[in-house]
Motif scaffolding. Sequence first.
Motif, PDB file in Angstrom:
ATOM      1  N   SER A 372      43.846  16.835 -55.136  1.00 56.65           N
ATOM      2  CA  SER A 372      43.208  17.652 -54.093  1.00 56.65           C
ATOM      3  C   SER A 372      43.593  17.106 -52.716  1.00 56.65           C
ATOM      4  O   SER A 372      43.919  17.858 -51.796  1.00 56.65           O
ATOM      5  N   ALA A 373      43.605  15.750 -52.613  1.00 54.92           N
ATOM      6  CA  ALA A 373      43.981  15.133 -51.330  1.00 54.92           C
ATOM      7  C   ALA A 373      45.435  15.471 -50.992  1.00 54.92           C
ATOM      8  O   ALA A 373      45.776  15.771 -49.839  1.00 54.92           O
ATOM      9  N   MET A 375      47.084  18.083 -51.909  1.00 54.34           N
ATOM     10  CA  MET A 375      47.182  19.503 -51.517  1.00 54.34           C
ATOM     11  C   MET A 375      46.822  19.674 -50.053  1.00 54.34           C
ATOM     12  O   MET A 375      47.521  20.356 -49.308  1.00 54.34           O
ATOM     13  N   ILE A 376      45.753  18.991 -49.632  1.00 56.33           N
ATOM     14  CA  ILE A 376      45.350  19.095 -48.218  1.00 56.33           C
ATOM     15  C   ILE A 376      46.447  18.493 -47.335  1.00 56.33           C
ATOM     16  O   ILE A 376      46.863  19.081 -46.333  1.00 56.33           O
ATOM     17  N   ALA A 377      46.961  17.307 -47.775  1.00 53.18           N
ATOM     18  CA  ALA A 377      48.014  16.643 -46.984  1.00 53.18           C
ATOM     19  C   ALA A 377      49.237  17.547 -46.860  1.00 53.18           C
ATOM     20  O   ALA A 377      49.859  17.626 -45.792  1.00 53.18           O
ATOM     21  N   SER A 378      49.579  18.253 -47.937  1.00 49.41           N
ATOM     22  CA  SER A 378      50.786  19.095 -47.894  1.00 49.41           C
ATOM     23  C   SER A 378      50.601  20.257 -46.910  1.00 49.41           C
ATOM     24  O   SER A 378      51.572  20.811 -46.411  1.00 49.41           O
ATOM     25  N   ILE A 379      49.344  20.619 -46.649  1.00 51.20           N
ATOM     26  CA  ILE A 379      49.109  21.718 -45.698  1.00 51.20           C
ATOM     27  C   ILE A 379      49.081  21.183 -44.265  1.00 51.20           C
ATOM     28  O   ILE A 379      49.697  21.752 -43.364  1.00 51.20           O
ATOM     29  N   ILE A 380      48.420  20.038 -44.061  1.00 52.12           N
ATOM     30  CA  ILE A 380      48.212  19.616 -42.653  1.00 52.12           C
ATOM     31  C   ILE A 380      49.315  18.701 -42.104  1.00 52.12           C
ATOM     32  O   ILE A 380      49.526  18.651 -40.906  1.00 52.12           O
TER      33      ILE A 380
END
Length: 402
Positions: A372-373, A375-380
């Motif tokens: 989950s972390a 996934m967030i990192a890949s977006i921001i």
Amino acid sequence: MAVKTISKSREVQIIDLIIIGAGPAGISTALHLLELDPSWQKRMLVLEKHTHPRPKLCGGGMTTFGLKILQELGIELPLPVSQARVVDIRLNYQNRTVHGRGSPVFLVYRRDELDALLAKEARQRGVTIYEEEAVQHIEVTNEGVLVETNKSCYLAQVVVGADGSKGIVRRKVAGEKKQSRTGRTLEIIYPASEDSALFIEEYAFIDFDPVQSALQGYAWVFPSRIRGKPFYNIGVYDSGFFKKKNKAYLPDILKGMAGSQNVNLQSCTVEGHPIHWFHPANRLSAPRLLLVGDAAGADPLLGEGIAPALGYGQVAAMTIRDAFNKRDFSFKDYRRRILFSPLGRYLLVRWYIAWWSYRLCHQNWFMHTLWSACMIASIILPKPKITETPYPGLKKEKEQIE
Ligand SMILES: Cc1cc2nc3c(=O)[nH]c(=O)nc-3n(C[C@H](O)[C@H](O)[C@H](O)COP(=O)(O)OP(=O)(O)OC[C@H]3O[C@@H](n4cnc5c(N)ncnc54)[C@H](O)[C@@H]3O)c2cc1C
């Protein structure tokens, strides 16, 4: 090169610097030294036990960290060698896929071609490389380092160990202190078709499912090209980060990954090689000796070592220049320079994530939280990118280190 007689029957050739190994780490050190001061042309020698192009087992993925260092050295991209582009790296865990996108995320080279090209570039800029010259013994004396090869004997003020994961210089630097920070890999190469999804969608697949089979690493499929033709590069990396844990059986994991691409392992030659990885406590130098590349340590999380090898060369060159200016060859500040460089930050982050991930990877809750972390990192997080013009960022940071 001057010649000196050190005992009745023994003559040695005198030189300021010997770099052992003409892989990316050794060539990067030589090229960066020339950038700092062209007089190094005559003051250094690179010794390589094989002849380029020489085979080198490797996935061949070079991230933008390394591509930018090449650009800073004035080496233009795209390199004139076979390569495959990866714009989407797919990290899988239990059917949850994180997409890391970039333009590119990394380029995949064949190492024989890449290393031969870099060695040719170094020669054209005036670096002397002696091939088929294997270093067999080194000895640090008050006068310098005695380097014995299958062909000759040298006395150098300083020796750089760019001789890879199994190199002899690291053993000298480590001394009594045994460091077993070495991972295992297996790899195969198999013909692919031009219309396979890997080439059309320009992606690489990294599978962390095998952590459930005690693997402290991952299995991969990269697109690769040999003399322009498409191939699958399939492999498995086990960092062995925590030695007391059970060891995964790598051939079974490789077989599973090969099967997912309809590749029959029995029709392939499976090859393996160790990767010595970075730990903040690794010994990186001793008086008159410096380690770069795999000899110093690759990224423990993913086993990435080509870009770090180029980065080590950058820091080593500055350290060597300053050591000769001050005539102080203790290299006490080399670790600090590495740790505070862009390379050091890159490796420390990877080491830190590896420490947590490979400690807790057998726990499902941890892996799902990590995904989950990610996934967030890949977006921001900003997407890696290469432009045709040299990237100014690293140069700025380089000036800060100096
Ligand atoms: C299966 C596998 C897959 C990998 N995939 C990737 C990947 O996709 N991306 C990535 O970034 N990294 C990858 N790596 C890691 C990468 O290959 C290394 O980190 C990288 O090659 C390190 O470069 P180096 O210059 O330090 O050492 P090397 O490339 O090993 O070069 C060392 C050189 O020293 C020479 N040498 C050794 N001993 C002597 C001696 N006694 N005398 C003279 N010469 C000597 C050798 O012949 C060699 O040319 C992979 C490694 C393996 C094993």
